[in-house]
Design an enzyme around this catalytic site. Structure first.
Site, PDB file in Angstrom:
ATOM      1  N   HIS A  37       0.758  -1.289  -0.008  1.00  0.00           N
ATOM      2  CA  HIS A  37       0.046  -0.095  -0.066  1.00  0.00           C
ATOM      3  C   HIS A  37       0.901   1.273  -0.087  1.00  0.00           C
ATOM      4  CE1 HIS A  37      -2.852  -3.040   2.136  1.00  0.00           C
ATOM      5  NE2 HIS A  37      -3.657  -2.816   1.334  1.00  0.00           N
ATOM      6  N   ARG A 187      -3.704 -10.167   4.525  1.00  0.00           N
ATOM      7  CA  ARG A 187      -3.850 -11.377   5.094  1.00  0.00           C
ATOM      8  C   ARG A 187      -2.696 -12.038   5.404  1.00  0.00           C
ATOM      9  NH1 ARG A 187      -8.455 -10.886   1.068  1.00  0.00           N
ATOM     10  NH2 ARG A 187     -10.530 -11.236   2.544  1.00  0.00           N
TER      11      ARG A 187
HETATM   12  P1  AMP Z   1      -6.644  -4.048  -0.098  1.00  0.00           P
HETATM   13  O1  AMP Z   1      -6.411  -3.103   1.097  1.00  0.00           O
HETATM   14  O2  AMP Z   1      -5.841  -5.416   0.124  1.00  0.00           O
HETATM   15  O3  AMP Z   1      -7.815  -3.958  -0.688  1.00  0.00           O
HETATM   16  O4  AMP Z   1      -5.716  -3.228  -1.323  1.00  0.00           O
HETATM   17  C1  AMP Z   1      -5.828  -1.879  -1.684  1.00  0.00           C
HETATM   18  C2  AMP Z   1      -4.647  -1.838  -2.987  1.00  0.00           C
HETATM   19  O5  AMP Z   1      -3.486  -2.043  -2.510  1.00  0.00           O
HETATM   20  C3  AMP Z   1      -5.381  -2.680  -3.950  1.00  0.00           C
HETATM   21  O6  AMP Z   1      -5.306  -1.813  -5.259  1.00  0.00           O
HETATM   22  C4  AMP Z   1      -4.172  -3.848  -4.203  1.00  0.00           C
HETATM   23  O7  AMP Z   1      -4.038  -4.293  -5.404  1.00  0.00           O
HETATM   24  C5  AMP Z   1      -3.093  -2.977  -3.547  1.00  0.00           C
HETATM   25  N1  AMP Z   1      -2.060  -3.871  -3.110  1.00  0.00           N
HETATM   26  C6  AMP Z   1      -2.017  -4.849  -2.133  1.00  0.00           C
HETATM   27  N2  AMP Z   1      -1.174  -5.732  -1.690  1.00  0.00           N
HETATM   28  C7  AMP Z   1      -0.361  -5.202  -2.720  1.00  0.00           C
HETATM   29  C8  AMP Z   1       1.223  -5.431  -2.996  1.00  0.00           C
HETATM   30  N3  AMP Z   1       1.687  -6.551  -2.418  1.00  0.00           N
HETATM   31  N4  AMP Z   1       1.963  -4.683  -3.793  1.00  0.00           N
HETATM   32  C9  AMP Z   1       1.081  -3.733  -4.693  1.00  0.00           C
HETATM   33  N5  AMP Z   1      -0.046  -3.376  -4.375  1.00  0.00           N
HETATM   34  C10 AMP Z   1      -0.731  -3.965  -3.493  1.00  0.00           C
END
Ligand code: AMP
Length: 286
Positions: A37, A187
């Site tokens: 993030h 996760r």
């Molecule tokens: P989430 O909080 O899991 O809904 O993710 C929010 C944003 O962060 C989404 O666009 C995800 O694809 C991105 N994201 C999550 N993990 C990663 C990562 N390891 N590398 C790059 N972007 C990520």
């Protein structure tokens, strides 16, 4: 940094800046922020004048048997990370404000949402498409950044922004990984220490598939067998899917001629890991 919880205040803030010709950037998240993030937020910071990060664990994208109640939450730390990275607004709407009594609309992007994650999690993408559309309506960003980590989600958001002429530029940023290759994910905190050691196997299998393509394997089922063989070496892992797909439509390929995206999901105990890797056939082999 401003913390905004009210929907009306969020839109009013954005509208005021837009009138002043300020470029508004947006990074939607579910919180439990990590360096993946952080990288998205940094990339956004370089592209806009005012930056909004939303932290909203969206209930409608979780299935009834999924982990909504125990999804990791760390709002204090999340705000601190946002502050460090120069975020202007942390938007933290409540579920009852986002989905008041009488809420009816569902946004779907049928073709992209059918396979892979859509098959494993039937209501997931309708929840994602609906919340992203609503968040765009509230934040009114000029550009929004998403991670390649959720490849199918990013493809879906691109499609919906285009189809509905939402006027938001969608930027997709590379996956941030741990040193051993495991894609960072909120996760990952669920993994036991034994599972954590096995978790990078998914990435290793994708790498093996990419290597096979770069070495001239064009038959997608042969590439799939290479990937599956790597996962089979660890009996604790079971394959949900390991696929060789067209990077735009996400339809499975039978022959790789130019570019492919390798999409993978495996189960490790009660945890499901997803990852992906883009691969381009070397010019001499096409
Ligand atoms: P989430 O909080 O899991 O809904 O993710 C929010 C944003 O962060 C989404 O666009 C995800 O694809 C991105 N994201 C999550 N993990 C990663 C990562 N390891 N590398 C790059 N972007 C990520």
């Amino acid at each position: 940094m401003k913390i905004i919880r009210s929907l009306g205040a969020m839109t009013a803030w954005s509208e005021r800046l837009r009138r002043e010709r300020v470029t508004v950037g947006f990074v939607p998240t579910m919180g439990a922020l990590h360096d993946g993030h952080r990288a998205l937020i940094r990339a956004a910071r370089l592209r806009c004048d005012a930056l909004v990060v939303s932290i909203f664990v969206n209930p409608t994208q979780f299935g009834p048997a999924e982990d909504l109640a125990k999804y990791p939450r760390s709002i204090g730390k999340d705000r601190e990370l946002c502050r460090q990275e120069g975020v202007d607004v942390c938007f933290e709407p409540s579920a009852s404000a986002m989905y008041p009594a009488g809420f009816q609309t569902v946004v779907t992007v049928p073709a992209i949402a059918t396979r892979w994650e859509g098959e494993a999690r039937p209501h997931h993408f309708a929840g994602v498409a609906t919340v992203v559309t609503k968040l765009f309506g509230l934040v009114r960003p000029h550009l929004a950044l998403f991670g390649q980590k959720d490849y199918q989600q990013a493809a879906l958001v691109r499609q919906l922004a285009k189809d509905l002429s939402l006027g938001v530029e969608i930027v997709v940023r590379p996956i941030v990984r741990e040193q051993d290759g495991l894609a960072m994910s909120s996760r990952n905190v669920y993994l036991s220490s034994d599972e954590r050691i096995l978790a990078p196997t998914l990435y290793k299998s994708l790498q093996a598939g990419a290597e096979a393509i770069r070495n001239g394997t064009t038959d997608a089922s042969a590439v799939q067998s290479v990937m599956a063989a790597v996962v089979r070496q660890e009996p604790a892992l079971t394959v949900d899917y390991l696929s060789v797909c067209d990077p735009l439509t996400l339809e499975p390929l039978s022959i790789v001629t130019f570019k492919a995206v390798l999409l993978g999901a495996v189960r490790l105990g009660v945890i499901r890991l997803i990852d992906n890797l883009m691969v381009t056939m070397p010019v001499g082999r096409r």
